[in-house]
Enzyme design. Structure first.
Site, PDB file in Angstrom:
ATOM      1  N   PRO A 177       0.818  -1.219   0.000  1.00  0.00           N
ATOM      2  CA  PRO A 177       0.000   0.000   0.000  1.00  0.00           C
ATOM      3  C   PRO A 177       0.856   1.275   0.000  1.00  0.00           C
ATOM      4  O   PRO A 177       2.084   1.197   0.039  1.00  0.00           O
ATOM      5  CB  PRO A 177      -0.759  -0.119   1.324  1.00  0.00           C
ATOM      6  CG  PRO A 177       0.241  -0.752   2.245  1.00  0.00           C
ATOM      7  CD  PRO A 177       1.108  -1.656   1.395  1.00  0.00           C
ATOM      8  N   TRP A 178       0.191   2.432   0.031  1.00  0.00           N
ATOM      9  CA  TRP A 178       0.910   3.699  -0.056  1.00  0.00           C
ATOM     10  C   TRP A 178       1.248   4.312   1.298  1.00  0.00           C
ATOM     11  O   TRP A 178       1.962   5.302   1.370  1.00  0.00           O
ATOM     12  CB  TRP A 178       0.122   4.722  -0.895  1.00  0.00           C
ATOM     13  CG  TRP A 178      -1.333   4.843  -0.512  1.00  0.00           C
ATOM     14  CD1 TRP A 178      -2.388   4.331  -1.208  1.00  0.00           C
ATOM     15  CD2 TRP A 178      -1.888   5.519   0.621  1.00  0.00           C
ATOM     16  NE1 TRP A 178      -3.564   4.621  -0.562  1.00  0.00           N
ATOM     17  CE2 TRP A 178      -3.296   5.361   0.555  1.00  0.00           C
ATOM     18  CE3 TRP A 178      -1.362   6.248   1.689  1.00  0.00           C
ATOM     19  CZ2 TRP A 178      -4.175   5.890   1.518  1.00  0.00           C
ATOM     20  CZ3 TRP A 178      -2.217   6.773   2.646  1.00  0.00           C
ATOM     21  CH2 TRP A 178      -3.600   6.592   2.560  1.00  0.00           C
ATOM     22  N   LYS A 192       4.746  -5.582  -6.289  1.00  0.00           N
ATOM     23  CA  LYS A 192       4.119  -4.412  -6.907  1.00  0.00           C
ATOM     24  C   LYS A 192       3.861  -3.367  -5.824  1.00  0.00           C
ATOM     25  O   LYS A 192       3.001  -3.545  -4.975  1.00  0.00           O
ATOM     26  CB  LYS A 192       2.774  -4.787  -7.545  1.00  0.00           C
ATOM     27  CG  LYS A 192       2.202  -3.619  -8.349  1.00  0.00           C
ATOM     28  CD  LYS A 192       0.716  -3.719  -8.574  1.00  0.00           C
ATOM     29  CE  LYS A 192      -0.094  -3.064  -7.513  1.00  0.00           C
ATOM     30  NZ  LYS A 192       0.071  -1.594  -7.378  1.00  0.00           N
ATOM     31  N   PRO A 193       4.609  -2.252  -5.853  1.00  0.00           N
ATOM     32  CA  PRO A 193       4.310  -1.196  -4.887  1.00  0.00           C
ATOM     33  C   PRO A 193       3.049  -0.455  -5.297  1.00  0.00           C
ATOM     34  O   PRO A 193       2.591  -0.581  -6.443  1.00  0.00           O
ATOM     35  CB  PRO A 193       5.536  -0.277  -4.992  1.00  0.00           C
ATOM     36  CG  PRO A 193       6.114  -0.527  -6.336  1.00  0.00           C
ATOM     37  CD  PRO A 193       5.706  -1.906  -6.772  1.00  0.00           C
ATOM     38  N   SER A 194       2.491   0.332  -4.390  1.00  0.00           N
ATOM     39  CA  SER A 194       1.329   1.151  -4.752  1.00  0.00           C
ATOM     40  C   SER A 194       1.717   2.086  -5.895  1.00  0.00           C
ATOM     41  O   SER A 194       2.812   2.665  -5.892  1.00  0.00           O
ATOM     42  CB  SER A 194       0.881   1.977  -3.548  1.00  0.00           C
ATOM     43  OG  SER A 194      -0.016   2.976  -3.984  1.00  0.00           O
ATOM     44  N   GLU A 195       0.828   2.249  -6.844  1.00  0.00           N
ATOM     45  CA  GLU A 195       1.086   3.153  -7.973  1.00  0.00           C
ATOM     46  C   GLU A 195       1.212   4.601  -7.498  1.00  0.00           C
ATOM     47  O   GLU A 195       1.762   5.450  -8.199  1.00  0.00           O
ATOM     48  CB  GLU A 195      -0.014   3.023  -9.043  1.00  0.00           C
ATOM     49  CG  GLU A 195      -1.447   3.265  -8.563  1.00  0.00           C
ATOM     50  CD  GLU A 195      -2.126   2.023  -7.943  1.00  0.00           C
ATOM     51  OE1 GLU A 195      -1.450   1.273  -7.211  1.00  0.00           O
ATOM     52  OE2 GLU A 195      -3.321   1.831  -8.191  1.00  0.00           O
ATOM     53  N   SER A 197      -6.508  -2.538   1.344  1.00  0.00           N
ATOM     54  CA  SER A 197      -7.867  -2.370   1.862  1.00  0.00           C
ATOM     55  C   SER A 197      -8.633  -3.696   1.846  1.00  0.00           C
ATOM     56  O   SER A 197      -8.233  -4.652   1.170  1.00  0.00           O
ATOM     57  CB  SER A 197      -8.600  -1.344   1.012  1.00  0.00           C
ATOM     58  OG  SER A 197      -8.698  -1.831  -0.304  1.00  0.00           O
ATOM     59  N   CYS A 236      -3.311   1.631   9.545  1.00  0.00           N
ATOM     60  CA  CYS A 236      -4.346   0.598   9.748  1.00  0.00           C
ATOM     61  C   CYS A 236      -4.596   0.319  11.226  1.00  0.00           C
ATOM     62  O   CYS A 236      -5.683  -0.120  11.593  1.00  0.00           O
ATOM     63  CB  CYS A 236      -3.941  -0.675   9.023  1.00  0.00           C
ATOM     64  SG  CYS A 236      -2.235  -1.089   9.334  1.00  0.00           S
TER      65      CYS A 236
HETATM   66  P1  NAD Z   1      -5.502  -0.440  -1.656  1.00  0.00           P
HETATM   67  O1  NAD Z   1      -6.195  -1.705  -1.318  1.00  0.00           O
HETATM   68  O2  NAD Z   1      -6.197   0.558  -2.465  1.00  0.00           O
HETATM   69  O3  NAD Z   1      -4.131  -0.731  -2.392  1.00  0.00           O
HETATM   70  C1  NAD Z   1      -3.168  -1.615  -1.836  1.00  0.00           C
HETATM   71  C2  NAD Z   1      -2.427  -2.267  -2.962  1.00  0.00           C
HETATM   72  O4  NAD Z   1      -3.337  -3.159  -3.617  1.00  0.00           O
HETATM   73  C3  NAD Z   1      -1.945  -1.281  -4.030  1.00  0.00           C
HETATM   74  O5  NAD Z   1      -0.689  -1.669  -4.497  1.00  0.00           O
HETATM   75  C4  NAD Z   1      -2.997  -1.433  -5.118  1.00  0.00           C
HETATM   76  O6  NAD Z   1      -2.530  -1.099  -6.387  1.00  0.00           O
HETATM   77  C5  NAD Z   1      -3.325  -2.910  -5.005  1.00  0.00           C
HETATM   78  N1  NAD Z   1      -4.615  -3.315  -5.560  1.00  0.00           N
HETATM   79  C6  NAD Z   1      -5.745  -2.591  -5.666  1.00  0.00           C
HETATM   80  N2  NAD Z   1      -6.708  -3.321  -6.280  1.00  0.00           N
HETATM   81  C7  NAD Z   1      -6.176  -4.541  -6.536  1.00  0.00           C
HETATM   82  C8  NAD Z   1      -6.650  -5.721  -7.172  1.00  0.00           C
HETATM   83  N3  NAD Z   1      -7.879  -5.817  -7.676  1.00  0.00           N
HETATM   84  N4  NAD Z   1      -5.825  -6.790  -7.254  1.00  0.00           N
HETATM   85  C9  NAD Z   1      -4.580  -6.735  -6.767  1.00  0.00           C
HETATM   86  N5  NAD Z   1      -4.065  -5.629  -6.196  1.00  0.00           N
HETATM   87  C10 NAD Z   1      -4.845  -4.547  -6.057  1.00  0.00           C
HETATM   88  O7  NAD Z   1      -5.020   0.146  -0.266  1.00  0.00           O
HETATM   89  P2  NAD Z   1      -4.221   1.507  -0.050  1.00  0.00           P
HETATM   90  O8  NAD Z   1      -5.236   2.583  -0.219  1.00  0.00           O
HETATM   91  O9  NAD Z   1      -2.960   1.516  -0.832  1.00  0.00           O
HETATM   92  O10 NAD Z   1      -3.783   1.355   1.473  1.00  0.00           O
HETATM   93  C11 NAD Z   1      -4.610   1.647   2.509  1.00  0.00           C
HETATM   94  C12 NAD Z   1      -5.282   0.390   3.026  1.00  0.00           C
HETATM   95  O11 NAD Z   1      -4.295  -0.553   3.438  1.00  0.00           O
HETATM   96  C13 NAD Z   1      -6.101   0.673   4.255  1.00  0.00           C
HETATM   97  O12 NAD Z   1      -7.310  -0.038   4.218  1.00  0.00           O
HETATM   98  C14 NAD Z   1      -5.213   0.173   5.382  1.00  0.00           C
HETATM   99  O13 NAD Z   1      -5.922  -0.141   6.557  1.00  0.00           O
HETATM  100  C15 NAD Z   1      -4.551  -0.991   4.762  1.00  0.00           C
HETATM  101  N6  NAD Z   1      -3.289  -1.321   5.452  1.00  0.00           N
HETATM  102  C16 NAD Z   1      -3.251  -2.414   6.248  1.00  0.00           C
HETATM  103  C17 NAD Z   1      -2.076  -2.733   6.936  1.00  0.00           C
HETATM  104  C18 NAD Z   1      -1.994  -3.941   7.830  1.00  0.00           C
HETATM  105  O14 NAD Z   1      -0.900  -4.293   8.245  1.00  0.00           O
HETATM  106  N7  NAD Z   1      -3.083  -4.607   8.132  1.00  0.00           N
HETATM  107  C19 NAD Z   1      -0.950  -1.925   6.794  1.00  0.00           C
HETATM  108  C20 NAD Z   1      -1.026  -0.811   5.960  1.00  0.00           C
HETATM  109  C21 NAD Z   1      -2.209  -0.526   5.284  1.00  0.00           C
END
Ligand code: NAD
Length: 494
Positions: free
Chosen positions: A166-167, A191-194, A244, A299
């Site tokens: 995630p980002w 794959k890092p967050s875009e 998420s 989170c």
């Molecule tokens: P996000 O789910 O939007 O994105 C996370 C990653 O998943 C990104 O790299 C994104 O490109 C990828 N992604 C999105 N759709 C996908 C798909 N269909 N298939 C595969 N990959 C996909 O989350 P975010 O907005 O980057 O991060 C915030 C979220 O992460 C919050 O909900 C937060 O609570 C959670 N988080 C959890 C923890 C933990 O340890 N539990 C830690 C950090 C963040």
């Protein structure tokens, strides 16, 4: 209502001499994407474009998986000591480049320097922890369980692991996966967050002379294209996502088609339960950090206070006083800045919508609740009171600098209310009662429960959730378990 917050900023600067080379990182080389397309990377403090990265596609993922699969043959046969030497060398290289990584992470995410410093230090320590853990990690002892047969339990790598991060903590989340994955003898495609890919790409580049080609591969791009290609890929053995709940669901669904193992660290909405016998000033000071660290984009953030009705007024006074002293500004504002902008315009709109919805649903803004004029996605640290337990702000992740305050009457009620959510990542209990400090955590359905603190982490202890917050554990030896497999060998010598 006048606001106590004023932005602290320095000279606007969205440049860095420490940017990664343009391209993806596959088989030890920086390569362009087959798509020929790019994604802009935006500085959240200035809204300016920092650089562009490649928008990867399925073909790029195929190339990276091929490289990772080939490298797994030799990497998977190395002994733990050799892998530990490499993890320690990664930590050493990051230590040498500590200041550059701190500045780059702050630029890409908008996080204050004080937050970025801790991210980088914890990242370095994470690599060191797994260097040690992979050498000390063991299985059950062999022995004779059937007459004339001796059993051995081998601990093996899973193979090729797809990682999606995630980002909010880009480099730290990459390290949380890379440590146990590499330590366990696996290779990976990450794959890092875009939105925040820069430090992960840079890490791969600066450790290229340390890690054998193909062991670490980075493909950049969107979740729907690159993330989905990883979770559905037939030649990936395990996919690990931090993100998420919605992305977790999609990843688990698409991983189901190949029956690969899935490791999910998802969202949270941590209750902070404050009893009448708690040290209220300490609890307010605790929430000042736990609710707002990384602009609440965390989170485990202590974002849902549930305080006993008899002390609610006094506690709220302490909390508003504490929160009003938070220093908001840009990374260039210096080392006193505690709260940066949120990560993107889209996220700014989401958080402001959550605040406005809370007010529409009858809650009151005790402090904050507003954005700032000028560039940057800044949101004032916000405390929301008069919150109903079923309202959106009490039950849904806002993921910004926002803490809501509800009240409760008796202990059974507060436990039930805290557990009545889809999330199960973390919670805290504030009390001076010794018995309650032992018993309450046992009743709470969360992967981490703190007593008289919140959001304190260490690389030695596990992190991960229950229910909608996912399954699998990051950090600690439990992560080593998640990223390896056991094999039983039985030798008949009768
Ligand atoms: P996000 O789910 O939007 O994105 C996370 C990653 O998943 C990104 O790299 C994104 O490109 C990828 N992604 C999105 N759709 C996908 C798909 N269909 N298939 C595969 N990959 C996909 O989350 P975010 O907005 O980057 O991060 C915030 C979220 O992460 C919050 O909900 C937060 O609570 C959670 N988080 C959890 C923890 C933990 O340890 N539990 C830690 C950090 C963040």
């Amino acid at each position: 209502m006048s606001s106590p917050f004023k932005l602290v900023t320095g000279a606007e600067d969205s440049t860095s001499s420490f940017l990664p080379a343009f391209g993806q990182f596959i088989n030890g080389k920086v390569v362009p994407s087959h798509s020929g397309e790019t994604v802009d990377v935006i500085d959240p403090a200035t809204e300016k474009v920092i650089t562009k990265v490649a928008a990867g596609n399925k073909q790029d993922v195929d190339d990276a998986v091929k490289a990772a699969r080939a490298a797994a043959k030799t990497w998977g046969k190395t002994v733990p000591k050799d892998r530990a030497d490499i993890l320690n060398a990664i930590a050493d290289r990051m230590q040498e480049l500590r200041d550059e990584f701190i500045a780059l992470e702050a630029l890409d995410t908008g996080k204050p320097i004080m937050v970025s410093e801790i991210d980088i230090d914890l990242t370095i320590d994470c690599f060191r922890f797994f260097a040690g853990a992979c050498r000390a990690f063991t299985t059950m002892g062999g022995g004779q369980y059937v007459e004339g047969n001796t059993s051995l339990i081998l601990r093996e790598p899973v193979g090729v692991v797809g990682v999606i991060t995630p980002w909010n903590y880009p480099i730290m989340m990459a390290a949380w996966k890379m440590g146990p994955i590499l330590g366990g003898g696996n290779t990976l495609v990450l794959k890092p967050s875009e939105i925040t890919p820069l430090t992960t790409l840079k890490l791969a580049e600066v450790i290229n002379d340390i890690v054998p080609a193909g062991v670490v591969n980075i493909v950049t791009g969107s979740g729907s294209v690159v993330g989905n290609a990883l979770s559905s890929h037939p030649n990936i053995d395990l996919v690990a996502l931090t993100g998420s709940v919605n992305s977790g669901r999609l990843v688990a669904e698409s991983a189901g088609s190949t029956l690969k193992r899935v490791h999910l660290e998802l969202g949270g909405k941590a209750p902070v339960i404050i009893h009448a016998d708690a040290d209220l000033e300490a609890a307010a000071a605790g929430v000042r950090t736990a609710g707002y660290w990384n602009s609440g984009q965390e989170c485990g953030a202590g974002c849902r206070v549930i305080v006993h009705e008899s002390v609610a007024e006094e506690f709220t006074k302490h909390l508003v006083r504490e929160v009003s002293t938070l220093v908001v500004g840009s990374p260039s504002g210096g080392s006193t800045v505690e709260i940066g902008p949120v990560v993107s315009k889209a996220h700014y709109d989401r958080v402001m919508k959550a605040i406005n919805l809370a007010v529409e649903q009858g809650a009151t803004i005790a402090v904050g609740g507003h954005g700032f004029d000028g560039n940057g996605y800044y949101i004032a640290p916000t405390v929301i009171t008069n919150v109903s337990p079923t309202s959106s702000i009490a039950t849904e992740e806002a993921f910004g600098p926002v803490v809501s305050v509800e009240t409760f009457t008796d202990e059974a009620e507060v436990i039930e209310r805290s557990n009545a959510t889809m999330y199960g990542l973390s919670a805290s209990v504030w009390t001076s009662d010794a018995k309650r400090s032992i018993l309450a955590p046992q009743e709470l359905d969360f992967g981490t429960v703190w007593v008289n603190s919140h959001l304190i982490l260490a690389n030695e202890v596990p992190w991960g959730g229950f229910k909608g917050s996912g399954y699998g554990r990051d950090l600690s030896v439990y992560a080593m378990e998640d990223f390896t497999r056991t094999k039983h060998v039985m030798i008949n010598h009768a």
